[in-house]
Scaffold this motif. Structure first.
Motif, PDB file in Angstrom:
ATOM      1  N   UNK A  17       1.016  -0.941   0.117  1.00 23.26           N
ATOM      2  CA  UNK A  17      -0.001  -0.187  -0.104  1.00 23.26           C
ATOM      3  C   UNK A  17       1.041   0.692   0.002  1.00 23.26           C
ATOM      4  N   UNK A  18       1.616   1.213   0.604  1.00 27.50           N
ATOM      5  CA  UNK A  18       2.765   2.530   0.601  1.00 27.50           C
ATOM      6  C   UNK A  18       3.510   3.206  -0.286  1.00 27.50           C
ATOM      7  N   UNK A  19       4.266   1.689  -1.722  1.00 32.96           N
ATOM      8  CA  UNK A  19       4.660   1.409  -2.915  1.00 32.96           C
ATOM      9  C   UNK A  19       3.070   2.347  -3.761  1.00 32.96           C
ATOM     10  N   UNK A  20       1.861   1.781  -3.632  1.00 41.55           N
ATOM     11  CA  UNK A  20       0.619   2.173  -4.475  1.00 41.55           C
ATOM     12  C   UNK A  20       0.604   3.628  -4.104  1.00 41.55           C
ATOM     13  N   UNK A  21       1.168   4.326  -2.828  1.00 42.85           N
ATOM     14  CA  UNK A  21      -0.371   5.676  -2.363  1.00 42.85           C
ATOM     15  C   UNK A  21       1.224   6.421  -2.747  1.00 42.85           C
ATOM     16  N   UNK A  22       2.643   6.160  -3.269  1.00 41.57           N
ATOM     17  CA  UNK A  22       3.300   6.757  -3.919  1.00 41.57           C
ATOM     18  C   UNK A  22       3.323   7.119  -5.735  1.00 41.57           C
ATOM     19  N   UNK A  23       2.586   6.456  -6.317  1.00 38.99           N
ATOM     20  CA  UNK A  23       2.519   6.256  -7.655  1.00 38.99           C
ATOM     21  C   UNK A  23       1.312   6.104  -8.834  1.00 38.99           C
TER      22      UNK A  23
END
Length: 441
Positions: A37-43
């Protein structure tokens, strides 16, 4: 995963099959979900929120299924990698979980994978094998036969008299169209092609139908093509052919003398020079044949003495390799492959594929037991031999094997050759005469 070690249980389904039950601890699952979710939120972009500031609850609303799929895939891949490393397993095939188990919050992630592995066995009594040495004798008759072949290969073709019909040994320029059940066959058609009558290179029955015909003749006849006909689309069929004879040529063979030897190049000045070179070539061929027959005996004895299960994935892979080789040869001969039953052909090559796999496993096991390996210098020497045979630069050959990810396969090939040399060096060679005497006694 070092902080949250997985749990692995191995079940032996057979000599070549293992089932892994793998459990990824819930703490690791939670970490992986949070990371996703952290990686998703960045992109990703969501209207009303700045990049990197999208609440987790909003991301879950839009992307929960996608994240769960990605996390499940990552957990299976990493978990399987850890499990294989922990249990020292090297699969040759595996059944990937499909569908992937569902991800459950705050719970361990469990999945199972079935693997194929190479069978575990020991090779026994492989040193000191008794082999019948076929020898590599070269006789004057062999040299004479080869010289005659060279004469025939350098013959010239000249048109025959207009009134002379087709005879055995003639070369006929013809066109033909084949029919099966009244329908034209695209794979049985040729325009103004050469055919040597009586050589059987196309089909002997077809060629004999042309005997006695004159140039300009137009004829029609049926031929029963054998089951082993070179074109599998025509094999076993009764084909009707419409044939036009355009021209008849006969072969004029040169005299075997010094002048003929000089026309061949190779710095031959006399017939004796040519004879000497031919003899040397036959000696090399005979030695290769001798080596091949000795190796065949070694493999036959090892295969007969060792029974083990062959992994189906390795067998299927080898069947496909053999079929690919056959297809390449057929294409080179201009055969249209449309309509071929691939599964039927795969089944037809199964025996030879199984032998190849068994040989590879046997030689690999002997290598392991004897500590045979290929170091960097031996690999380089092997590449140099390949380059010399192909007439290419070593760097080009190396680049080809590297780009096609074939270096390890090449290393195994050189290792197997080294193992075979060991087996032959340690074998007891008996000449054919000695074997006959022993059998008589």
């Amino acid at each position: 995963m070092a902080e949250c070690p997985i749990k692995v249980e191995v079940e032996n389904l057979s000599d070549i099959k293992r089932k892994l039950e793998i459990v990824v601890p819930s703490a690791e699952v939670t970490q992986e979900v949070d990371r996703a979710y952290r990686n998703l939120g960045k992109r990703v972009k969501v209207k009303g929120f700045r990049p990197g500031k999208i609440p987790r609850s909003v991301l879950e609303m839009y992307y929960r299924r996608q994240v769960e799929q990605e996390v499940s895939d990552a957990l299976v891949r990493r978990g399987l990698g850890e499990a294989l490393k922990e249990k020292a397993l090297e699969p040759v095939g595996l059944n990937w979980p499909d569908p992937l188990p569902q991800l459950v919050a705050d719970a361990d992630y469990r999945f199972s994978v079935e693997l194929e592995v190479t069978p575990e066995f020991a090779v026994t009594d492989y040193l000191g094998l008794n082999l019948n040495d076929p020898g590599a004798e070269v006789t004057e008759d062999m040299v004479a036969t080869r010289l005659e072949e060279i004469r025939q290969a350098n013959a010239m073709l000249q048109p025959v008299a207009a009134s002379r019909p087709v005879e055995e040994g003639d070369f006929v320029i013809l066109s033909y169209q084949g029919y099966f059940a009244g329908q034209e066959l695209t794979e049985a058609k040729a325009e103004k092609t050469y055919m040597e009558i009586g050589a059987g290179k196309f089909n002997l029955e077809f060629e004999r139908q042309l005997l006695g015909l004159l140039a300009g003749a137009d004829t029609r006849f049926s031929v029963s093509l054998p089951e082993d006909f070179f074109n599998p689309l025509l094999a076993g069929k009764v084909v009707e052919f419409q044939v036009q004879v355009h021209e008849i040529k006969e072969k004029v063979v040169p005299e075997l003398d010094d002048a003929f030897a000089q026309t061949l190049g190779g710095n031959f000045q006399t017939l004796a020079d040519l004879q000497g070179a031919v003899r040397e070539d036959i000696i090399k061929e005979k030695e290769r044949e001798r080596q091949g027959r000795l190796e065949q005996q070694v493999l036959d004895q090892l295969l007969a003495a060792h029974a083990f299960e062959v992994p189906p994935s390795l067998l299927r892979q080898e069947q496909e390799n053999i079929l690919r080789e056959q297809f390449e040869r057929l294409v080179q001969h201009g055969v249209n492959l449309a309509g071929l039953d691939q599964e039927k052909m795969l089944e037809s090559v199964r025996p030879s594929a199984e032998r190849r796999v068994r040989v590879r496993l046997l030689l690999g096991q002997v290598a392991a037991q004897e500590g045979v390996s290929i170091d960097a210098s031996e690999l380089e020497a092997g590449l140099e031999r390949l380059a010399e045979r192909s007439g290419r630069d070593v760097a080009q050959v190396r680049q080809f094997y590297q780009e096609h990810d074939l270096m390890e396969a090449l290393r195994r090939q050189f290792r197997d050759e080294k193992v075979m040399k060991l087996l032959l060096d340690k074998a007891n060679l008996v000449t054919g005469t000695a074997v006959e005497a022993e059998e008589s006694a």
